[in-house]
Design an enzyme around this catalytic site. Structure first.
Site, PDB file in Angstrom:
ATOM      1  N   SER A 114      31.484  46.987  41.724  1.00 54.96           N
ATOM      2  CA  SER A 114      32.730  46.977  41.011  1.00 54.96           C
ATOM      3  C   SER A 114      32.411  47.973  39.641  1.00 54.96           C
ATOM      4  O   SER A 114      31.144  48.130  39.225  1.00 54.96           O
ATOM      5  CB  SER A 114      33.100  45.687  40.303  1.00 54.96           C
ATOM      6  OG  SER A 114      34.168  45.858  39.438  1.00 54.96           O
ATOM      7  N   TYR A 121      31.936  37.421  35.735  1.00 54.18           N
ATOM      8  CA  TYR A 121      32.237  38.596  36.966  1.00 54.18           C
ATOM      9  C   TYR A 121      31.347  39.790  36.605  1.00 54.18           C
ATOM     10  O   TYR A 121      30.591  40.172  37.303  1.00 54.18           O
ATOM     11  CB  TYR A 121      33.462  38.712  36.991  1.00 54.18           C
ATOM     12  CG  TYR A 121      33.692  39.817  38.227  1.00 54.18           C
ATOM     13  CD1 TYR A 121      33.782  39.579  39.329  1.00 54.18           C
ATOM     14  CD2 TYR A 121      34.510  40.911  37.826  1.00 54.18           C
ATOM     15  CE1 TYR A 121      33.908  40.577  40.348  1.00 54.18           C
ATOM     16  CE2 TYR A 121      34.486  41.972  38.891  1.00 54.18           C
ATOM     17  CZ  TYR A 121      34.441  41.572  40.157  1.00 54.18           C
ATOM     18  OH  TYR A 121      34.863  42.511  40.939  1.00 54.18           O
TER      19      TYR A 121
HETATM   20  C1  8X3 Z   1      37.509  44.729  39.891  1.00 54.64           C
HETATM   21  C2  8X3 Z   1      37.572  45.588  38.878  1.00 54.64           C
HETATM   22  O1  8X3 Z   1      37.786  45.970  36.225  1.00 54.64           O
HETATM   23  O2  8X3 Z   1      39.131  44.013  37.286  1.00 54.64           O
HETATM   24  O3  8X3 Z   1      36.087  44.564  40.388  1.00 54.64           O
HETATM   25  O4  8X3 Z   1      36.609  44.011  36.807  1.00 54.64           O
HETATM   26  S1  8X3 Z   1      37.913  44.857  37.363  1.00 54.64           S
END
Ligand code: 8X3
Length: 251
Positions: A136, A149
């Site tokens: 990502s 995340y």
């Molecule tokens: C998803 C992109 O910008 O929402 O992997 O983290 S973000």
């Protein structure tokens, strides 16, 4: 030198979004496809649209035994797409849910490690193996409240780069695909099924589609055998970084 679209491609997290779109494109390009995910009924529905060599298997990348059993059921593999993963929650580091952070680490980081390890024999034996890790923009940039995340995706990106180095001399190429905002179930999962919050994530802007990302993945794995696509960063036209998104004013 060409990297033919032949042999078997394995896609994790294939039940929806980028995984399902990638499976469709790989199948249309000529690969036999193995679909892995927790939601077997979704895989079976998708398999009906794909070629006759399609295999569907239950897979939970957070469970080492599940990954081992999955790999044992797939005797050959030329392409491994490590797509399973995702985000849970959006909160300050000092207010986190430890459970969410552990789950994100297990899925996004250990899931990649387990799948790469389990499929390395098949990938090497193929003589033209490819590993694609879907990370990502969050693997390279940070944003407020995204620490769980972004930390996990940064780790996944580092693992991917390390794999590429460690596999030098073996017939296995390693690619990272790092998309920005893509309209999938991603935000619905992140916000525990809150549809309004999920929809607002993409308000006033047009995100990437899962198929935009799938197209890049298929391109990367069909380059000539002397070419490694190390990383592809993809944004929609409205996004400039993890934090910068242009949104049309609402009328
Ligand atoms: C998803 C992109 O910008 O929402 O992997 O983290 S973000």
């Amino acid at each position: 030198m060409s990297s033919e679209a032949t042999g078997r491609a394995v896609v994790t997290g294939a039940s929806s979004g980028i995984g399902a779109a990638t499976a469709r494109r790989l199948s249309a390009t000529g690969f036999a496809v193995t679909l892995g995910a927790r939601r077997l009924e979704r895989l079976e529905a998708l398999a009906k649209d794909l070629g006759s060599g399609t295999q569907t298997l239950r897979l939970d990348v957070t469970d080492e035994a599940s990954v081992t059993a999955f790999a044992a059921a797939v005797p050959s593999c030329e392409v491994l797409v490590c797509n399973a993963g995702g985000a849970l929650g959006l909160e300050p580091v000092t207010e986190i849910s430890e459970d969410y952070w552990r789950q994100m680490w297990e899925a996004n980081v250990m899931g990649v490690v387990r799948c790469a390890r389990a499929f390395l024999p098949q990938l090497t034996a193929s003589g033209n193996g490819r590993i694609v890790v879907v990370t990502s923009v969050a693997g390279h940039q940070i944003y407020i409240n995204g620490g769980g995340y972004t930390a996990a995706k940064h780790a996944a990106a580092v693992v991917t780069d390390t794999l590429r180095l460690e596999l030098l001399g073996k017939p296995v190429r390693v690619t990272e695909i790092a998309p920005g905002m893509v309209e999938t179930e991603f935000s619905l999962v992140r916000f525990a099924g809150d549809e309004e919050r999920a929809t607002n994530t993409y308000k006033g802007m047009t995100p990437l589609t899962a198929d935009n990302v799938a197209e890049a993945i298929v391109w990367a794995v069909t380059r000539p055998t002397n070419v490694t696509i190390a990383r592809i960063d993809l944004f929609s036209r409205a996004q400039g970084s993890a934090r910068d998104v242009y949104r049309e004013p609402s009328s």
